[in-house]
Scaffold this motif. Sequence first.
Motif, PDB file in Angstrom:
ATOM      1  N   MET A  45       0.819  -1.199   0.000  1.00  0.00           N
ATOM      2  CA  MET A  45       0.000   0.000   0.000  1.00  0.00           C
ATOM      3  C   MET A  45       0.863   1.262   0.000  1.00  0.00           C
ATOM      4  N   ALA A  46       2.016   1.198   0.671  1.00  0.00           N
ATOM      5  CA  ALA A  46       2.899   2.365   0.709  1.00  0.00           C
ATOM      6  C   ALA A  46       3.427   2.683  -0.682  1.00  0.00           C
ATOM      7  N   ILE A  47       3.782   1.653  -1.432  1.00  0.00           N
ATOM      8  CA  ILE A  47       4.310   1.866  -2.783  1.00  0.00           C
ATOM      9  C   ILE A  47       3.249   2.493  -3.673  1.00  0.00           C
ATOM     10  N   LEU A  48       2.005   2.093  -3.512  1.00  0.00           N
ATOM     11  CA  LEU A  48       0.915   2.637  -4.317  1.00  0.00           C
ATOM     12  C   LEU A  48       0.370   3.958  -3.778  1.00  0.00           C
ATOM     13  N   ASP A  49       0.912   4.426  -2.660  1.00  0.00           N
ATOM     14  CA  ASP A  49       0.445   5.638  -1.976  1.00  0.00           C
ATOM     15  C   ASP A  49      -1.039   5.546  -1.626  1.00  0.00           C
ATOM     16  N   ARG A  50      -1.429   4.397  -1.069  1.00  0.00           N
ATOM     17  CA  ARG A  50      -2.816   4.154  -0.684  1.00  0.00           C
ATOM     18  C   ARG A  50      -2.984   3.987   0.820  1.00  0.00           C
ATOM     19  N   LEU A  51      -1.987   4.361   1.596  1.00  0.00           N
ATOM     20  CA  LEU A  51      -2.092   4.260   3.048  1.00  0.00           C
ATOM     21  C   LEU A  51      -3.097   5.275   3.575  1.00  0.00           C
ATOM     22  N   PRO A  52      -3.830   4.931   4.621  1.00  0.00           N
ATOM     23  CA  PRO A  52      -4.795   5.872   5.184  1.00  0.00           C
ATOM     24  C   PRO A  52      -4.098   6.918   6.068  1.00  0.00           C
ATOM     25  N   THR A  53      -3.254   7.720   5.457  1.00  0.00           N
ATOM     26  CA  THR A  53      -2.556   8.767   6.205  1.00  0.00           C
ATOM     27  C   THR A  53      -3.551   9.853   6.605  1.00  0.00           C
ATOM     28  N   LYS A  54      -3.171  10.635   7.592  1.00  0.00           N
ATOM     29  CA  LYS A  54      -4.065  11.702   8.052  1.00  0.00           C
ATOM     30  C   LYS A  54      -4.355  12.700   6.943  1.00  0.00           C
ATOM     31  N   ASP A  55      -3.384  12.942   6.064  1.00  0.00           N
ATOM     32  CA  ASP A  55      -3.607  13.861   4.951  1.00  0.00           C
ATOM     33  C   ASP A  55      -4.712  13.341   4.024  1.00  0.00           C
ATOM     34  N   ARG A  56      -4.675  12.057   3.695  1.00  0.00           N
ATOM     35  CA  ARG A  56      -5.703  11.468   2.829  1.00  0.00           C
ATOM     36  C   ARG A  56      -7.057  11.466   3.534  1.00  0.00           C
ATOM     37  N   LEU A  57      -7.062  11.095   4.815  1.00  0.00           N
ATOM     38  CA  LEU A  57      -8.309  11.088   5.567  1.00  0.00           C
ATOM     39  C   LEU A  57      -8.882  12.498   5.694  1.00  0.00           C
ATOM     40  N   PHE A  58      -8.004  13.495   5.838  1.00  0.00           N
ATOM     41  CA  PHE A  58      -8.425  14.897   5.918  1.00  0.00           C
ATOM     42  C   PHE A  58      -9.131  15.304   4.623  1.00  0.00           C
ATOM     43  N   ARG A  59      -8.563  14.879   3.477  1.00  0.00           N
ATOM     44  CA  ARG A  59      -9.176  15.215   2.189  1.00  0.00           C
ATOM     45  C   ARG A  59     -10.561  14.586   2.034  1.00  0.00           C
ATOM     46  N   PHE A  60     -10.790  13.456   2.691  1.00  0.00           N
ATOM     47  CA  PHE A  60     -12.105  12.812   2.660  1.00  0.00           C
ATOM     48  C   PHE A  60     -13.026  13.334   3.752  1.00  0.00           C
ATOM     49  N   GLY A  61     -12.537  14.277   4.561  1.00  0.00           N
ATOM     50  CA  GLY A  61     -13.335  14.851   5.628  1.00  0.00           C
ATOM     51  C   GLY A  61     -13.470  13.972   6.859  1.00  0.00           C
ATOM     52  N   LEU A  62     -12.557  13.008   7.034  1.00  0.00           N
ATOM     53  CA  LEU A  62     -12.664  12.070   8.147  1.00  0.00           C
ATOM     54  C   LEU A  62     -11.860  12.468   9.376  1.00  0.00           C
ATOM     55  N   VAL A  63     -10.890  13.350   9.228  1.00  0.00           N
ATOM     56  CA  VAL A  63     -10.131  13.846  10.377  1.00  0.00           C
ATOM     57  C   VAL A  63     -10.042  15.357  10.281  1.00  0.00           C
ATOM     58  N   VAL A  64      -9.815  15.989  11.403  1.00  0.00           N
ATOM     59  CA  VAL A  64      -9.767  17.449  11.443  1.00  0.00           C
ATOM     60  C   VAL A  64      -8.346  17.966  11.269  1.00  0.00           C
ATOM     61  N   ASP A  65      -7.379  17.260  11.807  1.00  0.00           N
ATOM     62  CA  ASP A  65      -5.997  17.718  11.799  1.00  0.00           C
ATOM     63  C   ASP A  65      -5.128  16.758  10.982  1.00  0.00           C
ATOM     64  N   ALA A  66      -4.444  17.267   9.959  1.00  0.00           N
ATOM     65  CA  ALA A  66      -3.618  16.418   9.091  1.00  0.00           C
ATOM     66  C   ALA A  66      -2.154  16.402   9.517  1.00  0.00           C
ATOM     67  N   ALA A  67      -1.820  17.024  10.657  1.00  0.00           N
ATOM     68  CA  ALA A  67      -0.417  17.092  11.094  1.00  0.00           C
ATOM     69  C   ALA A  67       0.111  15.712  11.461  1.00  0.00           C
ATOM     70  N   CYS A  68       1.398  15.516  11.228  1.00  0.00           N
ATOM     71  CA  CYS A  68       2.067  14.261  11.560  1.00  0.00           C
ATOM     72  C   CYS A  68       1.938  13.985  13.050  1.00  0.00           C
ATOM     73  N   LEU A  69       1.481  12.792  13.382  1.00  0.00           N
ATOM     74  CA  LEU A  69       1.294  12.405  14.774  1.00  0.00           C
ATOM     75  C   LEU A  69       2.642  12.243  15.487  1.00  0.00           C
TER      76      LEU A  69
END
Length: 84
Positions: free
Chosen positions: A1-25
């Motif tokens: 998934m990392a190679i395909l850039d399909r990981l559920p990172t906070k940035d991707r989740l933020f774009r889908f409206g699922l998280v409020v803060d996209a900053a690195c944990l």
Amino acid sequence: MAILDRLPTKDRLFRFGLVVDAACLVCGSDSELRDHLFAACPFAMDVWNTVLSLCGTRCAALTWDQRLSWMVGNLKEASQAQVR
């Protein structure tokens, strides 16, 4: 998934409206993107440097794509050397 850039990172989740803060944990200094998590985050850089040092090698790659290319090239060389 990392190679395909399909990981559920906070940035991707933020774009889908699922998280409020996209900053690195881990470091909080940048958006949690795949490239940041695996290459640019200070923690990730420390991990890479430690692991590669223990393996007796170094890699000057700065981005995830550069690191991936370096790993593929070096693993291919290492496996070919073992066959000989």
